[in-house]
Design a protein around this motif. Structure first.
Motif, mmCIF file in Angstrom:
data_model
loop_
_atom_site.group_PDB
_atom_site.id
_atom_site.type_symbol
_atom_site.label_atom_id
_atom_site.label_comp_id
_atom_site.label_asym_id
_atom_site.label_seq_id
_atom_site.Cartn_x
_atom_site.Cartn_y
_atom_site.Cartn_z
ATOM 1 N N PHE A 84 -13.263 28.733 -19.137
ATOM 2 C CA PHE A 84 -12.031 28.249 -19.762
ATOM 3 C C PHE A 84 -11.123 29.437 -20.067
ATOM 4 O O PHE A 84 -11.465 30.304 -20.872
ATOM 5 C CB PHE A 84 -12.405 27.494 -21.039
ATOM 6 N N LEU A 85 -9.952 29.487 -19.423
ATOM 7 C CA LEU A 85 -8.980 30.563 -19.614
ATOM 8 C C LEU A 85 -7.799 30.021 -20.404
ATOM 9 O O LEU A 85 -7.207 29.005 -20.026
ATOM 10 C CB LEU A 85 -8.515 31.100 -18.264
ATOM 11 N N VAL A 86 -7.449 30.697 -21.496
ATOM 12 C CA VAL A 86 -6.376 30.236 -22.380
ATOM 13 C C VAL A 86 -5.320 31.319 -22.524
ATOM 14 O O VAL A 86 -5.625 32.448 -22.942
ATOM 15 C CB VAL A 86 -6.920 29.862 -23.774
ATOM 16 N N PHE A 87 -4.075 30.979 -22.199
ATOM 17 C CA PHE A 87 -2.956 31.889 -22.420
ATOM 18 C C PHE A 87 -2.357 31.558 -23.786
ATOM 19 O O PHE A 87 -1.790 30.489 -23.992
ATOM 20 C CB PHE A 87 -1.895 31.736 -21.326
ATOM 21 N N GLY A 88 -2.515 32.489 -24.737
ATOM 22 C CA GLY A 88 -1.976 32.303 -26.074
ATOM 23 C C GLY A 88 -3.061 32.177 -27.125
ATOM 24 O O GLY A 88 -3.970 31.352 -27.000
ATOM 25 N N LEU A 89 -2.996 33.027 -28.142
ATOM 26 C CA LEU A 89 -3.849 32.894 -29.323
ATOM 27 C C LEU A 89 -3.085 32.034 -30.324
ATOM 28 O O LEU A 89 -2.005 32.411 -30.786
ATOM 29 C CB LEU A 89 -4.165 34.271 -29.914
ATOM 30 N N THR A 90 -3.628 30.865 -30.650
ATOM 31 C CA THR A 90 -2.900 29.896 -31.455
ATOM 32 C C THR A 90 -3.773 29.362 -32.587
ATOM 33 O O THR A 90 -4.898 29.836 -32.802
ATOM 34 C CB THR A 90 -2.453 28.711 -30.571
ATOM 35 N N HIS A 91 -3.261 28.378 -33.268
ATOM 36 C CA HIS A 91 -4.009 27.716 -34.330
ATOM 37 C C HIS A 91 -5.306 27.095 -33.799
ATOM 38 O O HIS A 91 -6.296 26.980 -34.531
ATOM 39 C CB HIS A 91 -3.128 26.627 -34.959
ATOM 40 N N GLU A 92 -5.318 26.724 -32.520
ATOM 41 C CA GLU A 92 -6.479 26.043 -31.934
ATOM 42 C C GLU A 92 -7.497 26.991 -31.313
ATOM 43 O O GLU A 92 -8.484 26.532 -30.727
ATOM 44 C CB GLU A 92 -6.023 25.035 -30.866
ATOM 45 N N THR A 93 -7.311 28.283 -31.427
ATOM 46 C CA THR A 93 -8.184 29.248 -30.745
ATOM 47 C C THR A 93 -9.665 29.047 -31.066
ATOM 48 O O THR A 93 -10.507 28.967 -30.166
ATOM 49 C CB THR A 93 -7.771 30.690 -31.111
ATOM 50 N N LEU A 94 -9.997 28.961 -32.343
ATOM 51 C CA LEU A 94 -11.401 28.797 -32.723
ATOM 52 C C LEU A 94 -11.953 27.460 -32.254
ATOM 53 O O LEU A 94 -13.132 27.351 -31.910
ATOM 54 C CB LEU A 94 -11.563 28.935 -34.236
ATOM 55 N N LEU A 95 -11.104 26.447 -32.223
ATOM 56 C CA LEU A 95 -11.533 25.138 -31.746
ATOM 57 C C LEU A 95 -11.927 25.202 -30.276
ATOM 58 O O LEU A 95 -12.993 24.718 -29.881
ATOM 59 C CB LEU A 95 -10.416 24.109 -31.940
ATOM 60 N N TRP A 96 -11.084 25.813 -29.449
ATOM 61 C CA TRP A 96 -11.392 25.900 -28.010
ATOM 62 C C TRP A 96 -12.673 26.690 -27.778
ATOM 63 O O TRP A 96 -13.504 26.313 -26.953
ATOM 64 C CB TRP A 96 -10.234 26.555 -27.257
ATOM 65 N N ASN A 97 -12.832 27.769 -28.508
ATOM 66 C CA ASN A 97 -14.035 28.591 -28.329
ATOM 67 C C ASN A 97 -15.298 27.825 -28.733
ATOM 68 O O ASN A 97 -16.355 27.972 -28.118
ATOM 69 C CB ASN A 97 -13.917 29.871 -29.155
ATOM 70 N N SER A 98 -15.188 26.976 -29.730
ATOM 71 C CA SER A 98 -16.332 26.201 -30.205
ATOM 72 C C SER A 98 -16.638 25.017 -29.293
ATOM 73 O O SER A 98 -17.798 24.731 -28.996
ATOM 74 C CB SER A 98 -16.083 25.694 -31.633
ATOM 75 N N LEU A 99 -15.595 24.319 -28.853
ATOM 76 C CA LEU A 99 -15.810 23.149 -27.997
ATOM 77 C C LEU A 99 -16.424 23.534 -26.657
ATOM 78 O O LEU A 99 -17.187 22.763 -26.069
ATOM 79 C CB LEU A 99 -14.495 22.399 -27.764
ATOM 80 N N ASN A 100 -16.102 24.731 -26.186
ATOM 81 C CA ASN A 100 -16.682 25.199 -24.915
ATOM 82 C C ASN A 100 -17.990 25.930 -25.187
ATOM 83 O O ASN A 100 -18.221 27.050 -24.734
ATOM 84 C CB ASN A 100 -15.696 26.102 -24.178
#
Length: 313
Positions: free
Chosen positions: A115-131
């Protein structure tokens, strides 16, 4: 045994008094050397057994299948993230529907998911946890923000990129990509060696060797004319998807705030309308297939773009 040995060493034969000292000394050295090698051999056997045992455990651990995040935990994280978003007045945060669209793809993605994400945002920790058990990498325009995020959350893998583009240069950049579509800006290539003005080519080498299953474009800034804009991130996502390495021929690409001109036009040009899976709120979901190396068109129906004035709304 110990008492016999002492008798031999302390009471030498009367017939060999002259050489008794040398003989005893010789026997002592033989005993010492023998004891040393016996101890060394025993230590080697023990160490080897421990090494083999440790190695076997590590191999078994690495060979074990990586399971995704348990569904109740997955749902709980998503629920509280959506609740936080609903109570926030920050427009850039994702809505409940947008979060659900991305999380649904992550849930279907067989572990491990890249999972590649452009942008550190409010959802950053969520994406890292869900994956969970997958690989999640973040790319952001701010070196300071990247450093602070990694310092506070060491489990986050993030890299900074210096963007040289501007939202106000949107149509000039698109024209450049059309002129170089068979050369530097072709849809299938290794971006590490690309000189296309829209290519992000200064990430660590290993990033370009990963077969990304999901890509989210939620950065960099793009809400005013002098901002870097998300054109390079969208172009890079399109190339990475068409040049995908490893398993699977499809890449899910999400573009947040696609209702803005730069995001909408760049997505139409490099991700293509025919690949649009769904639109939820201001989130566009594209499914882009891997292409042959000799392909030189991003879309089956190339768009004819004409510049329009860009405002700060």
């Amino acid at each position: 045994m110990k008492s016999s040995a002492k008798l031999i060493l302390l009471h030498p034969s009367l017939h060999k008094q002259a050489g008794s000292g040398a003989g005893a000394s010789h026997r002592i050295w033989v005993l010492v050397v023998f004891s040393f090698f016996a101890s060394a051999f025993a230590l080697a056997v023990i160490t080897t057994r421990e090494t083999i045992s440790t190695s076997a455990t590590a191999t078994a651990s690495s060979a074990a299948p990586k399971s995704p995040l348990p569904k109740p935990i997955f749902d709980a994280l998503l629920h509280y993230a959506a609740a936080t978003t609903a109570n926030s007045s920050t427009a850039s945060r994702m809505s409940s529907g947008e979060l659900s669209s991305i999380s649904a793809v992550l849930r279907r993605c067989s572990a491990p998911c890249n999972f590649l994400v452009f942008g550190l945002t409010h959802e950053t920790l969520l994406w890292n946890s869900l994956n969970h058990n997958g690989r999640t990498v973040f790319v952001d325009e701010s070196a300071y923000f990247v450093a602070k995020t990694e310092e506070k959350h060491p489990e986050i893998e993030a890299y900074d990129v210096q963007f040289t583009t501007k939202v106000s240069d949107l149509y000039g950049l698109l024209e450049h990509s059309k002129q170089q579509i068979r050369n530097e800006c072709r849809p299938v290539q290794n971006l590490l060696f690309s000189d296309c003005k829209l290519a992000i080519n200064d990430l660590p080498n290993h990033i370009y060797e990963v077969g990304w299953d999901v890509i989210l474009v939620d950065g960099p800034r793009g809400f005013f004319p002098s901002a870097p804009g998300r054109m390079p991130a969208i172009y890079t996502a399109g190339v990475l998807a068409r040049s995908k390495r490893g398993g699977g021929d499809e890449t899910h690409v999400f573009v947040h705030e696609i209702d803005r001109e730069a995001e909408r036009v760049s997505s139409e040009e490099f991700l293509c309308s025919e690949n649009l899976e769904e639109s939820v709120g201001s989130l566009g979901h594209f499914v882009v297939e891997k292409m042959d190396v000799n392909s030189f068109e991003f879309c089956s129906n190339s768009s004819s773009l004409s510049p329009s004035s860009y405002t700060d709304d």
